[in-house]
Write an enzyme that holds these catalytic residues in place. Structure first.
Site, PDB file in Angstrom:
ATOM      1  N   ARG A 140      49.399  50.361  47.167  1.00  0.00           N
ATOM      2  CA  ARG A 140      48.694  50.007  45.937  1.00  0.00           C
ATOM      3  C   ARG A 140      49.183  50.907  44.795  1.00  0.00           C
ATOM      4  O   ARG A 140      49.996  51.793  44.997  1.00  0.00           O
ATOM      5  CB  ARG A 140      47.164  50.058  46.099  1.00  0.00           C
ATOM      6  CG  ARG A 140      46.571  51.005  47.098  1.00  0.00           C
ATOM      7  CD  ARG A 140      46.507  52.466  46.714  1.00  0.00           C
ATOM      8  NE  ARG A 140      46.121  52.713  45.360  1.00  0.00           N
ATOM      9  CZ  ARG A 140      46.536  53.733  44.642  1.00  0.00           C
ATOM     10  NH1 ARG A 140      47.396  54.621  45.150  1.00  0.00           N
ATOM     11  NH2 ARG A 140      46.146  53.907  43.403  1.00  0.00           N
ATOM     12  N   GLY A 141      48.618  50.649  43.584  1.00  0.00           N
ATOM     13  CA  GLY A 141      49.077  51.374  42.405  1.00  0.00           C
ATOM     14  C   GLY A 141      50.124  50.524  41.703  1.00  0.00           C
ATOM     15  O   GLY A 141      51.078  50.054  42.349  1.00  0.00           O
ATOM     16  N   ALA A 142      49.955  50.322  40.395  1.00  0.00           N
ATOM     17  CA  ALA A 142      50.778  49.329  39.690  1.00  0.00           C
ATOM     18  C   ALA A 142      52.297  49.496  39.885  1.00  0.00           C
ATOM     19  O   ALA A 142      52.973  48.540  40.283  1.00  0.00           O
ATOM     20  CB  ALA A 142      50.408  49.323  38.210  1.00  0.00           C
ATOM     21  N   GLN A 153      39.763  55.611  45.807  1.00  0.00           N
ATOM     22  CA  GLN A 153      41.148  56.079  45.666  1.00  0.00           C
ATOM     23  C   GLN A 153      41.194  57.517  45.136  1.00  0.00           C
ATOM     24  O   GLN A 153      42.098  58.282  45.466  1.00  0.00           O
ATOM     25  CB  GLN A 153      41.935  55.161  44.719  1.00  0.00           C
ATOM     26  CG  GLN A 153      42.236  53.789  45.286  1.00  0.00           C
ATOM     27  CD  GLN A 153      41.204  52.763  44.899  1.00  0.00           C
ATOM     28  OE1 GLN A 153      40.025  53.096  44.714  1.00  0.00           O
ATOM     29  NE2 GLN A 153      41.598  51.515  44.764  1.00  0.00           N
ATOM     30  N   ASN A 204      42.761  49.040  33.705  1.00  0.00           N
ATOM     31  CA  ASN A 204      42.948  50.058  34.730  1.00  0.00           C
ATOM     32  C   ASN A 204      41.725  50.001  35.640  1.00  0.00           C
ATOM     33  O   ASN A 204      40.795  49.228  35.401  1.00  0.00           O
ATOM     34  CB  ASN A 204      43.124  51.447  34.099  1.00  0.00           C
ATOM     35  CG  ASN A 204      43.551  52.478  35.118  1.00  0.00           C
ATOM     36  OD1 ASN A 204      44.491  52.256  35.885  1.00  0.00           O
ATOM     37  ND2 ASN A 204      42.870  53.602  35.179  1.00  0.00           N
ATOM     38  N   ASP A 210      47.248  49.378  34.709  1.00  0.00           N
ATOM     39  CA  ASP A 210      47.807  48.235  35.440  1.00  0.00           C
ATOM     40  C   ASP A 210      48.463  47.239  34.507  1.00  0.00           C
ATOM     41  O   ASP A 210      49.393  46.535  34.885  1.00  0.00           O
ATOM     42  CB  ASP A 210      46.727  47.554  36.275  1.00  0.00           C
ATOM     43  CG  ASP A 210      46.548  48.305  37.576  1.00  0.00           C
ATOM     44  OD1 ASP A 210      45.979  49.402  37.550  1.00  0.00           O
ATOM     45  OD2 ASP A 210      47.043  47.812  38.613  1.00  0.00           O
ATOM     46  N   ARG A 251      48.122  40.200  44.271  1.00  0.00           N
ATOM     47  CA  ARG A 251      47.165  40.886  43.376  1.00  0.00           C
ATOM     48  C   ARG A 251      47.502  40.494  41.935  1.00  0.00           C
ATOM     49  O   ARG A 251      48.674  40.520  41.550  1.00  0.00           O
ATOM     50  CB  ARG A 251      47.238  42.408  43.565  1.00  0.00           C
ATOM     51  CG  ARG A 251      46.799  42.840  44.961  1.00  0.00           C
ATOM     52  CD  ARG A 251      46.595  44.336  45.032  1.00  0.00           C
ATOM     53  NE  ARG A 251      45.404  44.760  44.319  1.00  0.00           N
ATOM     54  CZ  ARG A 251      45.109  46.033  44.056  1.00  0.00           C
ATOM     55  NH1 ARG A 251      45.940  46.989  44.426  1.00  0.00           N
ATOM     56  NH2 ARG A 251      43.995  46.353  43.420  1.00  0.00           N
TER      57      ARG A 251
HETATM   58  O1  MRU Z   1      43.453  49.033  43.059  1.00  0.00           O
HETATM   59  P1  MRU Z   1      44.532  50.076  42.933  1.00  0.00           P
HETATM   60  O2  MRU Z   1      44.304  51.258  43.794  1.00  0.00           O
HETATM   61  O3  MRU Z   1      45.903  49.476  43.065  1.00  0.00           O
HETATM   62  O4  MRU Z   1      44.384  50.559  41.409  1.00  0.00           O
HETATM   63  C1  MRU Z   1      45.255  51.532  40.924  1.00  0.00           C
HETATM   64  C2  MRU Z   1      44.954  51.931  39.521  1.00  0.00           C
HETATM   65  O5  MRU Z   1      44.021  51.468  38.909  1.00  0.00           O
HETATM   66  C3  MRU Z   1      45.904  52.900  38.892  1.00  0.00           C
HETATM   67  O6  MRU Z   1      45.249  53.661  37.918  1.00  0.00           O
HETATM   68  C4  MRU Z   1      47.048  52.114  38.217  1.00  0.00           C
HETATM   69  O7  MRU Z   1      47.565  51.137  39.067  1.00  0.00           O
HETATM   70  C5  MRU Z   1      48.142  53.023  37.789  1.00  0.00           C
HETATM   71  S1  MRU Z   1      48.983  53.751  39.166  1.00  0.00           S
HETATM   72  C6  MRU Z   1      50.179  54.763  38.529  1.00  0.00           C
END
Ligand code: MRU
Length: 345
Positions: free
Chosen positions: A45-47, A195, A246, A236, A88
């Site tokens: 996960r994470g953008a 997270q 985000n 995101d 996603r």
């Molecule tokens: O649902 P997730 O854990 O994928 O969400 C992640 C976030 O909201 C992060 O802040 C975002 O993706 C930036 S990661 C560098």
């Protein structure tokens, strides 16, 4: 160095983030469906990491057809891109990486399956490698905004686990720490999937950065009582007026920061900016399931079958954001102009 994902010439190896912090276990797969499900279940996960994963996912989807006639190869390519784009909806990076893979196919109409596969593999590796460099650069600019001994509030996880490098918002903290600025982090736990608690606290401990975990509901109080100097979060998807999607809870952090006169920074690579969106109203917001909210990572926390409203993300108005930090520098309002400049080739 945490390697959240790795391409191993035919397989993808990733760290299953749902098992952290209790277990550090890697999954290796050659199956696009396993990878797509890992994205859906937030094992990965994470953008920025979603972009890298999608690029590798395409390779898994077409690899067995690299000696097949082009028609079959292209059919598998389209199916793979479609499958990955349904995982996603919010992170711009995922769609950007898939567009890059599509671009390779479009620009090489005369290639056979094998040659096209090689070009696609090069592109996926470039997506990964570039993200590593973007993180370093974001870290460099972000650290300039962090004073000696700063108390920093973070949300969700934006570190090495969320990217192909040192991270975005957390990368700035890591860079400031490496420069001897002694930052102290207050990490929001980040409900409902924690997270911040599970991943950010784990990364900070590994990096030797002092930190305290707080509940999401403590953020405004921590600003007041703990003298938070700045808030820095990831993104995101960023619309052209600075509106930023985000992790859910970010918007209220920005409001609280404004009320306390604390700078609120968004750190993200340009691959997170969506040029097609004038503002945040068109950003698709993923919702989590009732299962996630009622007991995803904990014992049941509400009566069985309780109705939920569980957005996974929110959109913070650009007007509440002090600056957006990208690999190009620090961009301030009006974002319509500064983000446009940031996107210039
Ligand atoms: O649902 P997730 O854990 O994928 O969400 C992640 C976030 O909201 C992060 O802040 C975002 O993706 C930036 S990661 C560098």
């Amino acid at each position: 160095m945490i390697r959240s994902i790795e391409w191993r010439s035919g397989t993808v190896r990733f760290l299953d983030q749902t098992l952290l912090p209790s277990r550090e276990e890697y999954v290796e797969t050659a199956d696009i469906e396993v990878l797509a499900e890992a994205v859906e279940r937030l094992k990965v996960r994470g953008a920025p990491l979603l972009g890298i994963t999608a690029a590798y996912g395409v390779l898994l989807g077409v690899r067995s057809l690299r000696e097949a006639p082009l028609e079959g190869f292209l059919e598998a390519f389209t199916l793979s891109v479609d499958r990955l784009s349904r995982t996603r909806p919010t992170a711009r990076n995922l769609f950007g990486a898939l567009e890059r893979m599509r671009g390779v196919v479009r620009l090489n109409p005369r290639c056979g399956s094998g040659a096209l596969y090689t070009l696609l593999e090069q592109e996926a590796l470039a997506v990964h490698d570039e993200d590593r460099r973007l993180c370093d650069s974001i870290g460099f600019y972000g650290a300039q905004l962090i004073e000696e001994g700063a108390r920093i509030l973070t949300h969700c996880n934006t570190g090495a686990l969320a990217t192909g490098g040192i991270g975005t918002a957390l990368g700035a903290v890591v860079t400031a720490h490496a420069a001897g600025k002694r930052p102290f982090v207050y990490a929001d736990e980040t409900r409902p999937l924690f997270q911040g608690a599970r991943l950010t606290m784990w990364e900070l401990r590994k990096a030797g950065i002092p930190a305290a975990l707080i509940t999401d509901g403590s953020a405004a109080w921590a600003m007041l009582r703990k003298g938070i100097d700045l808030v820095i979060v990831g993104a995101d998807r960023i619309a052209m007026n600075g509106d930023t999607a985000n992790k859910i809870g970010t918007y209220q952090l920005a409001i609280a920061a404004r009320a306390h006169g604390i700078p609120f920074y968004v750190a993200a690579p340009r691959t997170t900016i969506d040029e097609t969106l004038p503002d945040g109203s068109g950003i698709p917001i993923e919702e989590r399931t009732a299962v996630d909210l009622l007991g995803g990572f904990a014992a049941p926390i509400a009566p069985d079958g309780a109705e939920v409203f569980a957005p996974a993300f929110d959109v913070t108005p650009g007007a509440l954001i002090t600056a957006v930090i990208t690999e190009r520098g620090i961009h301030r309002q009006p974002y319509e102009r500064s983000l446009r400049e940031a996107l210039a080739p």
